[in-house]
Design a protein around this motif. Structure first.
Motif, short mmCIF file in Angstrom:
data_model
loop_
_atom_site.label_atom_id
_atom_site.label_comp_id
_atom_site.label_asym_id
_atom_site.label_seq_id
_atom_site.Cartn_x
_atom_site.Cartn_y
_atom_site.Cartn_z
N ALA A 23 0.83 -1.21 0.00
CA ALA A 23 0.00 0.00 0.00
C ALA A 23 0.86 1.25 0.00
O ALA A 23 1.82 1.34 0.77
CB ALA A 23 -0.87 -0.02 1.25
N THR A 24 0.50 2.23 -0.84
CA THR A 24 1.38 3.40 -0.98
C THR A 24 0.69 4.72 -0.65
O THR A 24 1.29 5.78 -0.84
CB THR A 24 1.95 3.48 -2.42
OG1 THR A 24 0.86 3.41 -3.34
CG2 THR A 24 2.93 2.35 -2.69
N ASP A 25 -0.55 4.70 -0.13
CA ASP A 25 -1.16 5.97 0.27
C ASP A 25 -0.30 6.61 1.36
O ASP A 25 0.13 5.92 2.30
CB ASP A 25 -2.56 5.74 0.87
CG ASP A 25 -3.64 5.68 -0.19
OD1 ASP A 25 -3.30 5.64 -1.38
OD2 ASP A 25 -4.83 5.66 0.19
N THR A 26 -0.09 7.91 1.25
CA THR A 26 0.64 8.61 2.31
C THR A 26 -0.41 9.23 3.24
O THR A 26 -0.75 10.41 3.12
CB THR A 26 1.57 9.70 1.73
OG1 THR A 26 0.81 10.49 0.83
CG2 THR A 26 2.73 9.08 0.99
N SER A 27 -0.92 8.40 4.11
CA SER A 27 -2.00 8.84 4.99
C SER A 27 -1.98 7.98 6.24
O SER A 27 -1.86 6.76 6.16
CB SER A 27 -3.33 8.66 4.26
OG SER A 27 -4.36 8.57 5.20
N LEU A 28 -2.09 8.61 7.40
CA LEU A 28 -2.03 7.84 8.65
C LEU A 28 -3.40 7.41 9.15
O LEU A 28 -3.50 6.80 10.22
CB LEU A 28 -1.27 8.63 9.71
CG LEU A 28 0.19 8.94 9.37
CD1 LEU A 28 0.90 9.57 10.56
CD2 LEU A 28 0.96 7.70 8.92
N GLY A 29 -4.44 7.71 8.42
CA GLY A 29 -5.76 7.19 8.80
C GLY A 29 -5.77 5.68 8.65
O GLY A 29 -5.24 5.16 7.67
N VAL A 30 -6.38 4.99 9.63
CA VAL A 30 -6.42 3.52 9.52
C VAL A 30 -7.59 3.12 8.62
O VAL A 30 -8.73 3.11 9.04
CB VAL A 30 -6.55 2.86 10.91
CG1 VAL A 30 -6.58 1.34 10.76
CG2 VAL A 30 -5.40 3.27 11.80
N ARG A 31 -7.25 2.82 7.36
CA ARG A 31 -8.24 2.37 6.37
C ARG A 31 -7.46 1.77 5.22
O ARG A 31 -6.23 1.97 5.13
CB ARG A 31 -9.11 3.54 5.88
CG ARG A 31 -8.29 4.70 5.36
CD ARG A 31 -9.09 5.64 4.48
NE ARG A 31 -8.17 6.62 3.88
CZ ARG A 31 -7.39 6.39 2.84
NH1 ARG A 31 -7.39 5.21 2.25
NH2 ARG A 31 -6.58 7.31 2.39
N ALA A 32 -8.14 1.05 4.36
CA ALA A 32 -7.45 0.44 3.22
C ALA A 32 -6.94 1.55 2.30
O ALA A 32 -7.64 2.54 2.04
CB ALA A 32 -8.39 -0.49 2.47
N SER A 33 -5.72 1.38 1.83
CA SER A 33 -5.10 2.35 0.93
C SER A 33 -5.86 2.38 -0.40
O SER A 33 -6.51 1.41 -0.79
CB SER A 33 -3.66 1.90 0.70
OG SER A 33 -2.97 2.74 -0.15
N ASP A 34 -5.77 3.50 -1.09
CA ASP A 34 -6.35 3.60 -2.44
C ASP A 34 -5.31 3.32 -3.52
O ASP A 34 -5.66 3.11 -4.67
CB ASP A 34 -6.93 5.00 -2.68
CG ASP A 34 -8.17 5.24 -1.85
OD1 ASP A 34 -8.93 4.26 -1.62
OD2 ASP A 34 -8.38 6.39 -1.40
N THR A 35 -4.03 3.37 -3.16
CA THR A 35 -2.97 3.18 -4.16
C THR A 35 -2.02 2.07 -3.71
O THR A 35 -1.81 1.88 -2.50
CB THR A 35 -2.16 4.49 -4.37
OG1 THR A 35 -1.54 4.83 -3.13
CG2 THR A 35 -3.05 5.63 -4.83
N TYR A 36 -1.45 1.37 -4.69
CA TYR A 36 -0.56 0.23 -4.40
C TYR A 36 0.52 0.14 -5.46
O TYR A 36 0.34 0.64 -6.59
CB TYR A 36 -1.37 -1.09 -4.43
CG TYR A 36 -2.41 -1.13 -3.34
CD1 TYR A 36 -2.13 -1.69 -2.10
CD2 TYR A 36 -3.67 -0.56 -3.55
CE1 TYR A 36 -3.08 -1.70 -1.09
CE2 TYR A 36 -4.62 -0.56 -2.54
CZ TYR A 36 -4.33 -1.13 -1.32
OH TYR A 36 -5.27 -1.12 -0.32
N LYS A 37 1.59 -0.51 -5.12
CA LYS A 37 2.60 -0.87 -6.10
C LYS A 37 2.69 -2.39 -6.16
O LYS A 37 2.59 -3.06 -5.11
CB LYS A 37 3.97 -0.33 -5.69
CG LYS A 37 4.35 0.91 -6.47
CD LYS A 37 5.80 1.30 -6.27
CE LYS A 37 6.01 2.76 -6.63
NZ LYS A 37 5.56 3.12 -7.98
N PHE A 38 2.89 -2.90 -7.37
CA PHE A 38 3.15 -4.33 -7.58
C PHE A 38 4.54 -4.41 -8.19
O PHE A 38 4.83 -3.76 -9.19
CB PHE A 38 2.11 -4.91 -8.54
CG PHE A 38 2.37 -6.34 -8.95
CD1 PHE A 38 2.29 -7.37 -8.03
CD2 PHE A 38 2.69 -6.65 -10.27
CE1 PHE A 38 2.53 -8.69 -8.41
CE2 PHE A 38 2.93 -7.96 -10.65
CZ PHE A 38 2.84 -8.98 -9.72
#
Ligand SMILES: Cc1ncc(COP(=O)(O)O)c(C=O)c1O
Length: 354
Positions: A145-160
């Motif tokens: 997961a690559t979202d830069t956000s400290l909220g605890v929730r599933a990220s919207d962005t990812y790297k494969f």
């Protein structure tokens, strides 16, 4: 019909291949010249690229680092006897990757991206597939997961990303393993069946404690009673009791190993009875004492088929039947090897020839 992926390729200007000592490969220490990478953004996968292996700039706020949305796979490419390149049962790793993704609230990945990304990397770095005995090119797909956000929730962005590392045998001796009855690797309703980073993180402290006591690996037991065998650190476990192969049934606390399934299918073809069920420690210890338990071994992509020589349980050490007397696992390991290196016809269709 699978679409053809458009992959941007940037080749390295300096190959490290000539610097590698292929006769002394340590597992996962060196990486081939290139890697495959893709991004998930705005609900779709994009930016397919082969690029030189190396660091990728990232914020320390990415949520994989904080909340652990990270999954991976492990499979091996082989140089076959006839010179072709094959990846062993990659379709199974693809399926499991998406099972892990779903459990970790991550996007699944379409088959063409997973398979064609891997194929492109292997073709680019084909010279990195070692040719020595029991060697392969280990492939490590990872998604994080690559979202830069400290909220605890599933990220919207990812790297494969897919990495490749030339590999020799993971273990070269029979293992001394400890049955772990205090710490647990997985619990019901948890994520034990997913190949996710946290499962490995939580195993490291118990593992290093066991290493201090002189053990090579752990045998995990069920979280509720510690009476039943589950699996090992990076491999499933099999025992031969009264001539039958006995292995823990998979469920939500055990990784559904590709090698485990493969050995079961090979055993059945050889007319060997396989029981997938609960396996109690009491049964293992009684089997060692009576002589009914004649073999114990770990099965996994990295470990292949690794013999277990000694089992520690509640401060006692039990020595098992000598390895040279273990006809069943030795025979199945050699049949598996012959298929993987293309020494016999691949009647099961397990080799994905690139
Ligand atoms: C925890 C765990 N169990 C079992 C396995 C064996 O699975 P496979 O045969 O698919 O490599 C692995 C390795 O991938 C593992 O990490």
């Amino acid at each position: 019909m699978i679409d053809t992926l458009t992959i941007n390729t940037t080749l390295t200007s300096h190959s490290r291949l000539a610097e590698i000592d292929f006769d002394h490969l340590q597992f996962g220490k060196i990486f081939s010249d290139h890697m495959f990478m893709a991004d998930y953004e705005g609900g779709e996968w994009k930016n397919f690229q082969i690029l030189p292996y190396g660091p990728i700039p990232m914020s320390p706020a990415i949520s994989a680092l904080h909340y652990g949305q990270a999954i991976f796979e492990g499979m091996k490419a082989y140089r076959l006897h006839d010179g072709n390149i094959s990846v062993f049962r990659a379709d199974k790793n693809f399926e499991r990757f998406n099972i892990s993704a779903a459990r970790m609230a991550m996007p699944t990945i379409p088959e063409e991206i997973f398979m064609q990304g891997i194929a492109a990397l292997i073709q680019t770095d084909a010279a990195w597939i070692p040719t020595g005995e029991n060697t392969s090119l280990y492939l490590r797909p990872v998604m994080f997961a690559t979202d830069t956000s400290l909220g605890v929730r599933a990220s919207d962005t990812y790297k494969f990303v897919v990495l490749a590392t030339p590999a020799g045998p993971y273990y070269n001796k029979a293992l001394k393993v400890k049955i772990e009855t205090h710490f647990t690797r997985a619990n019901q309703g948890g994520v034990g069946y997913a190949k996710t980073a946290g499962n490995y993180a939580r195993s490291l402290h118990p593992f290093s404690e066991a290493q201090k006591e002189g053990f090579d690996q752990l045998i995990w037991t069920d979280a509720q009673t510690h009476q039943y065998v589950e699996e090992s650190g990076a491999a499933n476990l099999m025992f031969v009791i009264d001539g039958k192969i006995v292995t823990a049934a998979t469920g939500d606390t055990i990784l559904n190993g590709v090698t485990r399934r493969t050995i079961i299918e090979l055993a059945e073809k050889n007319g060997i009875v396989v029981e997938e069920r609960k396996v109690s420690i009491a049964e293992i210890i009684a089997g060692i004492q009576s002589g009914a338990l004649t073999e114990a071994f770990a099965v996994g992509t990295a470990a292949t088929v690794t013999q277990i020589g000694e089992i520690g349980y509640e401060q006692k050490l039990y020595t098992l039947n000598p390895v040279e007397n273990r006809t069943i696992s030795i025979k199945l390991a050699s049949q598996l090897n012959e298929i993987r290196y293309g020494l016999v016809p691949d009647e099961f269709g397990w080799n994905w020839i690139l």
